[in-house]
Each structure stands twice: as C-alpha cells, then as structure tokens.
Design an enzyme around this catalytic site. Structure first.
Site, short mmCIF file in Angstrom:
data_model
loop_
_atom_site.label_atom_id
_atom_site.label_comp_id
_atom_site.label_asym_id
_atom_site.label_seq_id
_atom_site.Cartn_x
_atom_site.Cartn_y
_atom_site.Cartn_z
CB SER A 169 -37.31 1.56 10.40
OG SER A 169 -36.47 2.24 11.35
CG HIS A 222 -40.11 4.44 8.02
ND1 HIS A 222 -40.10 5.51 8.79
CD2 HIS A 222 -39.16 3.82 8.33
CE1 HIS A 222 -38.96 5.57 9.64
NE2 HIS A 222 -38.40 4.65 9.46
#
Length: 321
Positions: A169, A222
C-alpha cells in the site's frame, strides 16, 4: 542560357510534439507492472506454503487445501500467521533497529496478509501503474515504486513500534502521490486538467479516509508513501513545457571545435566535418558542374532522367567531405 542553382543539405530532424509522443508511448507494451503483480502473487503462494497451518495449528479451516489451509482471523481468506510473515521478511521495528535488518524495509512491501489484501492492492497497482509505465517507462516507475515503498515502510517503522507490518500500500500510495505532482508540474500540457485534479484528489482523500476507519490498516505507511511519491514526482516525472515548438537545436560543434573527434576519427575516406553542405550547380546541356561552397572543390557530372534531388544532395555531401 546557363541555369545557376544552389543546393543546401541541412539537418532535417523533426521534433515530435509531446501529444504525438505520448500517443506513441501509449501503444507500448507494459512489462513492469504485470511483473510486479505476478511477483506478489507468487510470493503470497510461497508464504502460504511456508505457513503450513496443519503443522502448526489444530484449528485450521478448509483442510482439503493441505498446507494452504489457514487459521481464520479477522474474516480474512488465506491468512498467514504473523510469525510466518515475520519469517518471510515482514517489517518488525525491533529487528530493524536492534538487529540491523534494514532489508525488511524493502521486503515487507512484497508480502500480504490475505487474499482480499493482495487483490485490492494489485487491482489498484494495475489501475495506477500501467498508465504511469506507458507514460514514463519502466526505469522511472520502477524507481518510484521501490523508493516510495521504502518511504512508507520507514514511516511505519518510526511511528508504529509494535507488530509486524506488510503490504504494498505504501508504494501504491506513492504512485498516487507522484501522479499528483506530475499533474501539477506538467499542468500546461494536460487536457481536462481540473477534472483530472479533482478525480485524483477524491481518490487520495477517500483512500486515506477509508483506512482510518478500518482496523489493522497501516495508515502511516500510506501517508509516508504518498508524501515520498509526491516529492519524488517533481524530480522524476518532468516533461517538456510550453514553447517546445520554438526551441532551437544547438550544435555544440559550433562552440567546441574538437568535440566531434570523440565520435569520429578522420581518415582519407571521410571527414569529421559537421558543417552543412552547400553546393553551387551550373548546368550546361546534359552536364552539371558542381562546386562545393565550403572547400571550393568542383566536379563535372553527366545528367540523366533520374537525377533526383536526393542524388544531387548525396553528390554534394561527397564533394564537400
């Protein structure tokens, strides 16, 4: 009456407009993104094989999968244990800082905690990465993927001290960040730029917000990946701006009299001169007298019906060389 003609052989290199260049690039095949997707699935299969739930637990489900059966947790299908993920290279801050296993900052981006995790990440990577690879090539996108993945892992390691962190991610958010900075940097050559910006901002905000409301989602990875990708995009993803049509090509041989010797070595059969060939032609009946304007050499040639301009240019180049 004699006809006097002057032929100049010039460089006819034509610059390609960015729009046409981009259209030609979009026809290129992509290799990097499919390769990354394939590698992630292969590594996930290997991870499940190493996990070997029947050997390490008595509460495995889907036992007919054999070594690929799993212990249900958090409603995730085919989930390896934390111990297996750590063994395969998951991010463990203690091992990074105290045992100097810095390589975990890179290996963790190739691991996933379940089928739903890897499917969501790979679909996002395909959606984002294929466009970037077609536009900017394998090398730049590959560097962005690895460096932004490292940035997300580093952010996670610094801000989350416990547990094992895995997933691509951070790298995927890094590619999103680089798309945003690319749009800002190359604003003048994009079409529908406002719509693109709004769509991109919506995707980024929605993805970050959805991660906040879900358990076991590493939002620090993230944010770290997105920030590093946003900054690196300003460096890696620069394209020609306005005024490219009016840019003039500069011949460095005009400023460096000896530079061409790095490429060409003069012999008795050719010259290293890079000057433009210019010839004066005087036609008398079926004969053509050609004189090179630069060195004064002159030759007489017989004319034929197929004496095209390209043939005359070739003769001029030979005479002036």
């Amino acid at each position: 009456m004699d006809n006097e003609i002057e032929i100049k052989v010039v460089d006819n290199t034509v610059s390609t407009p960015p729009s046409k260049a981009r259209r030609r690039e979009t026809k290129k095949r992509v290799f990097l993104v499919p390769g990354i997707v394939l590698a992630n699935f292969v590594i996930f299969i290997v991870t499940m094989y190493v996990n070997d739930c029947p050997k390490n637990s008595n509460s495995c489900v889907v036992e007919f999968f054999g070594r690929f059966s799993f212990k249900p947790k958090n409603n995730t299908l085919l989930q390896p244990t934390s111990a297996t993920l750590e063994k395969m290279g998951g991010l463990d801050m203690y091992k990074v800082s105290h045992q100097h296993q810095v390589w975990r900052l890179f290996t963790c981006i190739w691991l996933h905690v379940g089928v739903d995790h890897i499917l969501s990440n790979m679909l996002s990577l395909i959606f984002i990465g294929i466009w970037l690879e077609r536009e900017f090539g394998i090398v730049l996108v590959g560097l962005l993927y690895v460096l932004t993945g490292f940035g997300g892992s580093l952010s996670s390691a610094l801000l989350i001290q416990l547990g094992v962190s895995v997933g691509a991610s951070g790298a995927i958010f890094g590619l999103l960040g680089s798309m945003l900075s690319e749009l800002i940097t190359n604003w003048s050559i994009h079409t529908n730029k406002v719509v693109r910006l709004l769509i991109l901002l919506f995707i980024v905000i929605f993805s970050l917000a959805s991660g906040i409301h879900q358990q076991h989602v590493d939002n620090f990875a993230h944010l770290g990946g997105f920030t590093s990708g946003f900054l690196l995009g300003f460096v890696f993803l620069i394209r020609p701006q306005n005024g490219w049509v009016n840019q003039r090509r500069v011949d460095m041989n005009d400023h460096c009299s000896w530079c061409h010797y790095l490429i060409y070595v003069p012999t008795s059969k050719w010259s290293c001169s890079n000057s433009k060939a210019s010839c004066q032609l005087i036609q008398t009946g079926n004969h053509l007298n050609m004189t090179c304007s630069s060195n004064g050499r002159s030759e007489m040639y017989s004319l034929s019906n197929n004496s095209a301009a390209s043939k005359l240019q070739q003769l001029c180049c030979q005479l002036c060389s």
